[in-house]
Design an enzyme around this catalytic site. Structure first.
Site, PDB file in Angstrom:
ATOM      1  N   LEU A  48     -18.668  -1.782   1.263  1.00 40.34           N
ATOM      2  CA  LEU A  48     -19.426  -0.683   0.657  1.00 40.34           C
ATOM      3  C   LEU A  48     -19.057  -0.515  -0.820  1.00 40.34           C
ATOM      4  CD1 LEU A  48     -19.293   1.958   3.534  1.00 40.34           C
ATOM      5  CD2 LEU A  48     -21.129   0.340   2.978  1.00 40.34           C
ATOM      6  N   SER A  59     -22.355   3.209  -0.516  1.00 36.32           N
ATOM      7  CA  SER A  59     -22.310   3.884   0.786  1.00 36.32           C
ATOM      8  C   SER A  59     -23.478   4.835   0.980  1.00 36.32           C
ATOM      9  CB  SER A  59     -21.007   4.677   0.922  1.00 36.32           C
ATOM     10  OG  SER A  59     -20.998   5.755  -0.005  1.00 36.32           O
ATOM     11  N   TYR A  88       0.850  -1.187   0.000  1.00 41.39           N
ATOM     12  CA  TYR A  88       0.000   0.000   0.000  1.00 41.39           C
ATOM     13  C   TYR A  88       0.888   1.241   0.000  1.00 41.39           C
ATOM     14  CZ  TYR A  88      -4.029  -2.936   1.316  1.00 41.39           C
ATOM     15  OH  TYR A  88      -5.028  -3.878   1.356  1.00 41.39           O
ATOM     16  N   ARG A 127     -16.276   0.060  -2.346  1.00 44.88           N
ATOM     17  CA  ARG A 127     -15.426   1.242  -2.570  1.00 44.88           C
ATOM     18  C   ARG A 127     -16.238   2.540  -2.592  1.00 44.88           C
ATOM     19  NH1 ARG A 127     -13.872  -3.200  -4.777  1.00 44.88           N
ATOM     20  NH2 ARG A 127     -11.719  -3.868  -4.579  1.00 44.88           N
ATOM     21  N   GLY A 128     -17.271   2.559  -1.794  1.00 45.42           N
ATOM     22  CA  GLY A 128     -18.092   3.752  -1.676  1.00 45.42           C
ATOM     23  C   GLY A 128     -19.299   3.765  -2.585  1.00 45.42           C
TER      24      GLY A 128
END
Length: 331
Positions: free
Chosen positions: A206, A212, A56, A208-209
């Protein structure tokens, strides 16, 4: 904070985990001060499971977590670390390396960057097609025996690979994308985990949104946001997918919760050994996610959610086509 045990051999952790990737990588601009405050708020709320990967932002996320966790009792949280993804100086991806000698090298760097003497759950991020999983797992077992690792984890592998790995050393949990619109895991993988007594840490709960309740058509996420390359966020698919969110919103309103809380609660309701990971990058998003554990979903609620977002209803793969071949299951 409620707790759950990852399978029959894994650690007891908070019923909701914190995914730290977005604090360094993948979703555009980051705010180090806010990210640090979010980690602290999660710990203070009782979150004990923190997930990262050595790739990351090329180690940045581990260095960031070392700073954010400095001074905390090491026994008060659990670190889950993925390894094996190769990246170049231009941040491009360069394949997977699951060789035992490479694994031990990755581990040494992670321990140093994180400023710790052990990692609680260590897992290959993807299967290396050139290295038998038995060899990779055997090397992790050596590191467990030496005290550098506490538990073996896996990530994005199929049911057959889970069985092969588990035969070498007990697997604590499998990390896999699992959400209302990413449900391929239900066919073969989840039944296998339940049979073998293996837990799951579910990421992307979610999507990646996307589900959401905060994403809207036309929003791009800004420079450096990997969702610009995601098929589910493409112009030809996002409007259809957001219509699913609108249907889910009606169920959420009836339950007096947010769409995000309902989506997280749905994942948590799929099994006592499943721990949803939320990639909250701000205290505001974390504060919204935490009450999801208190959303009690009845059989009627689950039926309404299924009606709103049937399995397979989403359009577009969860990753660009170049990455799909490395996954243990499809959508």
């Amino acid at each position: 904070m409620q707790t759950r045990t990852l399978g029959s051999t894994g650690p007891a952790v908070s019923a909701l985990g914190l995914g730290a990737m977005g604090m360094s990588d993948a979703y555009g601009a980051t705010d180090r001060a806010e990210s640090t405050a979010t980690v602290h708020a999660a710990l203070e709320a009782g979150v004990t499971l923190i997930d990262t990967g050595d790739f990351y932002a090329m180690g940045h996320n581990e260095l960031f977590l070392a700073e954010a966790l400095r001074g905390r009792d090491r026994d008060s949280y659990r670190l889950s670390v993925k390894f094996g993804v190769l990246r170049g100086p231009g941040h491009e991806f360069g394949g997977i390396d699951g060789r035992p000698q490479a694994l031990k090298n990755f581990l040494a760097y992670s321990l140093t960057r994180l400023g710790t003497d052990h990692i609680d759950i260590y897992r290959p991020a993807r299967l290396d097609p050139a290295v038998p999983i038995e060899e990779t797992v055997g090397a992790i077992k050596e590191m467990i025996d030496a005290g550098y690792v506490r538990h073996l984890g896996l990530s994005e592998v199929d049911a057959a690979t889970v069985r092969r790995a588990h035969a070498v050393h007990p697997v604590a949990d499998l990390q896999f994308e699992y959400s209302l619109i990413s449900r391929a895991v239900e066919e073969d993988i989840l039944p296998t985990l339940r049979e073998l007594g293996i837990g799951m840490t579910a990421y992307g709960v979610l999507s990646r949104g996307l589900i959401s309740g905060h994403w809207h058509s036309g929003y791009s996420g800004g420079p450096g946001d990997a969702r610009a390359f995601s098929p589910r966020f493409s112009k030809e698919n996002v409007t259809h997918n957001l219509a699913l969110v609108d249907a889910l919103r009606r169920v959420a309103e009836a339950k007096e919760c947010t769409v995000a809380q309902l989506a997280i609660a749905w994942v948590a309701a799929q099994g006592e050994s499943i721990v949803p990971l939320v990639g909250a990058r701000t205290r505001e998003r974390l504060a919204e996610a935490l009450p999801a554990l208190d959303v009690d979903l009845t059989p009627d609620d689950l039926a309404e959610i299924e009606k709103a977002v049937p399995r397979g209803a989403a359009r577009g793969d969860r990753y660009p086509s170049a990455f799909m071949s490395s996954l243990g299951a499809g959508n």
